[in-house]
Design a protein around this motif. Structure first.
Motif, mmCIF file in Angstrom:
data_model
loop_
_atom_site.group_PDB
_atom_site.id
_atom_site.type_symbol
_atom_site.label_atom_id
_atom_site.label_comp_id
_atom_site.label_asym_id
_atom_site.label_seq_id
_atom_site.Cartn_x
_atom_site.Cartn_y
_atom_site.Cartn_z
ATOM 1 N N PHE A 85 15.277 -9.274 -8.497
ATOM 2 C CA PHE A 85 13.962 -9.803 -8.864
ATOM 3 C C PHE A 85 14.106 -11.000 -9.792
ATOM 4 O O PHE A 85 15.019 -11.061 -10.618
ATOM 5 C CB PHE A 85 13.147 -8.736 -9.607
ATOM 6 N N PRO A 89 8.700 -6.291 -12.668
ATOM 7 C CA PRO A 89 7.304 -5.914 -12.450
ATOM 8 C C PRO A 89 6.688 -5.350 -13.731
ATOM 9 O O PRO A 89 7.362 -4.668 -14.512
ATOM 10 C CB PRO A 89 7.398 -4.844 -11.359
ATOM 11 N N TRP A 92 6.982 -1.554 -15.102
ATOM 12 C CA TRP A 92 8.220 -1.007 -15.665
ATOM 13 C C TRP A 92 8.089 -0.714 -17.154
ATOM 14 O O TRP A 92 8.747 0.185 -17.677
ATOM 15 C CB TRP A 92 9.371 -1.976 -15.452
ATOM 16 N N TYR A 116 15.363 1.086 -3.540
ATOM 17 C CA TYR A 116 14.874 2.069 -4.510
ATOM 18 C C TYR A 116 15.639 1.894 -5.815
ATOM 19 O O TYR A 116 16.813 1.506 -5.815
ATOM 20 C CB TYR A 116 15.045 3.488 -3.962
ATOM 21 N N GLY A 130 11.032 3.471 -8.379
ATOM 22 C CA GLY A 130 10.214 2.480 -7.701
ATOM 23 C C GLY A 130 10.869 2.024 -6.420
ATOM 24 O O GLY A 130 12.027 2.376 -6.126
ATOM 25 N N ALA A 132 11.061 -1.520 -3.534
ATOM 26 C CA ALA A 132 10.709 -2.883 -3.132
ATOM 27 C C ALA A 132 11.166 -3.085 -1.696
ATOM 28 O O ALA A 132 12.058 -2.374 -1.209
ATOM 29 C CB ALA A 132 11.369 -3.900 -4.052
ATOM 30 N N TRP A 142 12.762 -9.933 -2.818
ATOM 31 C CA TRP A 142 12.157 -8.601 -2.858
ATOM 32 C C TRP A 142 10.715 -8.623 -3.344
ATOM 33 O O TRP A 142 10.387 -9.302 -4.315
ATOM 34 C CB TRP A 142 12.989 -7.680 -3.740
ATOM 35 N N GLU A 143 9.870 -7.853 -2.655
ATOM 36 C CA GLU A 143 8.481 -7.653 -3.076
ATOM 37 C C GLU A 143 8.339 -6.222 -3.567
ATOM 38 O O GLU A 143 8.531 -5.274 -2.795
ATOM 39 C CB GLU A 143 7.523 -7.911 -1.918
ATOM 40 N N ASP A 144 7.995 -6.062 -4.827
ATOM 41 C CA ASP A 144 7.899 -4.713 -5.383
ATOM 42 C C ASP A 144 6.694 -3.979 -4.813
ATOM 43 O O ASP A 144 5.606 -4.546 -4.680
ATOM 44 C CB ASP A 144 7.798 -4.766 -6.908
ATOM 45 N N ARG A 145 6.878 -2.695 -4.481
ATOM 46 C CA ARG A 145 5.822 -1.863 -3.914
ATOM 47 C C ARG A 145 5.344 -0.785 -4.877
ATOM 48 O O ARG A 145 4.516 0.055 -4.518
ATOM 49 C CB ARG A 145 6.323 -1.199 -2.626
#
Length: 327
Positions: A85, A89, A92, A116, A130, A132, A142-145
């Motif tokens: 990243f 995010p 966190w 993960y 979490g 992504a 990466w896109e965090d989900r």
């Protein structure tokens, strides 16, 4: 009765800080264990997860930085590749004042890469896992989900150290560290997150406090599922006592037993790899499966380099009885 303290440390992607010696006992030296394969370039790593991407490059994500990244063309020479990243995010902060993620797990399914990771703080099971996603799996894409699963101080488990596997048409996540050991929960394949109200199974623990088992990795070989786990203490440099044990089960949800039939819920587990010579405390493992060949990836502490954590790779051989060995 000792209180469990989280024994992970932040490892910078371009260097290693001092490692806290929480349990000052030396790993057992045993020359029967193989040395890790020789690698070059950026060797420093902690809790590696490896995969060969669609573009042909090997990527390794790890604890340290904002999920530290390494890249290699041949799995021998590794280069620092920054972080997964660009920035942590915001959520966190609810679990880590320093936004410090641990122990990533990289998988690919349905044409998408899923990463993960765990967010927590030392000495607490106020923790979260979490996830992504990325189309390429490369650092910076990466896109965090958001949050997959979490634990609180009232829970008897710790939501860190994820290992995700598809089994019998369902998606599962093993997780856990100390407290009551290794657990498993079913995930929703659409979201990659825990199904609401899903039952939490129990896979492995130790018979006494502090239940020193963590870092699960589940892989399928033949008709069995194999649970690899790290036992004892990490993150203490050359005083680390980490070692890797394994058990197997016909079902992904267990029960897992070692080759003598002792359940991993009763402290069982065949010793696969332990410290020897200058290679101290191997653990934080994952398994790279490629072209019918399996490779054990892990970190160890280099006694010739002030206990710096480095990448270890060994081929896994499978015996006629179905049990793994490393070479």
């Amino acid at each position: 009765m000792r209180t469990r303290r989280r024994t992970r440390t932040r490892i910078a992607t371009v260097g290693a800080g001092a490692l806290l010696a929480l349990l000052p006992t030396l790993a057992r030296a045993d020359t029967a264990y193989p040395d890790p394969q020789e690698i070059t370039g950026q060797e420093i790593i902690h809790d590696p997860t490896l995969m060969r991407l669609k573009n042909g490059k090997y990527v390794a994500y790890s604890t340290g930085g904002i999920i530290g990244a390494r890249l290699s063309d041949d799995r021998k020479h590794w280069q620092d590749a920054g972080n997964a990243f660009a920035a942590p995010p915001a959520w966190w902060k609810d679990y880590s004042a320093t936004s410090d993620p641990w122990a990533p797990d990289l998988i690919r399914r349905d044409g998408t890469y899923w990463l993960y990771y765990a967010v927590s703080s030392w000495g607490t099971n106020h923790s979260a896992i979490g996830v992504a996603t990325s189309a390429s799996g490369m650092p910076g894409t990466w896109e965090d989900r958001g949050k997959v699963f979490s634990s609180e101080k009232t829970d008897p488990y710790n939501a860190i150290d994820a290992s995700v596997i598809k089994a019998d048409g369902k998606l599962w996540m093993a997780f856990g560290s100390y407290w009551s050991g290794i657990r498993i929960v079913e995930l929703d394949p659409d979201t990659g997150k825990a199904r609401p109200g899903a039952q939490i199974g129990h896979l492995a623990t130790r018979p006494d406090l502090p239940y020193a088992v963590e870092g699960p990795e589940i892989v399928r070989h033949g008709r069995y599922y194999y649970l690899f786990a790290s036992y004892d203490a990490c993150c203490a440099g050359t005083d680390s006592t980490y070692r890797i044990r394994v058990g197997r089960s016909a079902s992904v949800t267990g029960p897992y037993k070692d080759s003598t039939g002792k359940p991993m819920l009763e402290g069982g587990g065949d010793l696969l790899l332990a410290g020897h010579g200058t290679f101290i405390g191997p653990g934080g493992q994952s398994v790279l499966s490629e072209g019918g060949r399996d490779t054990l990836a892990y970190h160890y502490y280099d006694a010739t380099d002030s206990g710096t954590p480095k990448l270890g790779l060994n081929e896994i051989s499978w015996g006629a009885d179905g049990w793994p060995d490393v070479r």
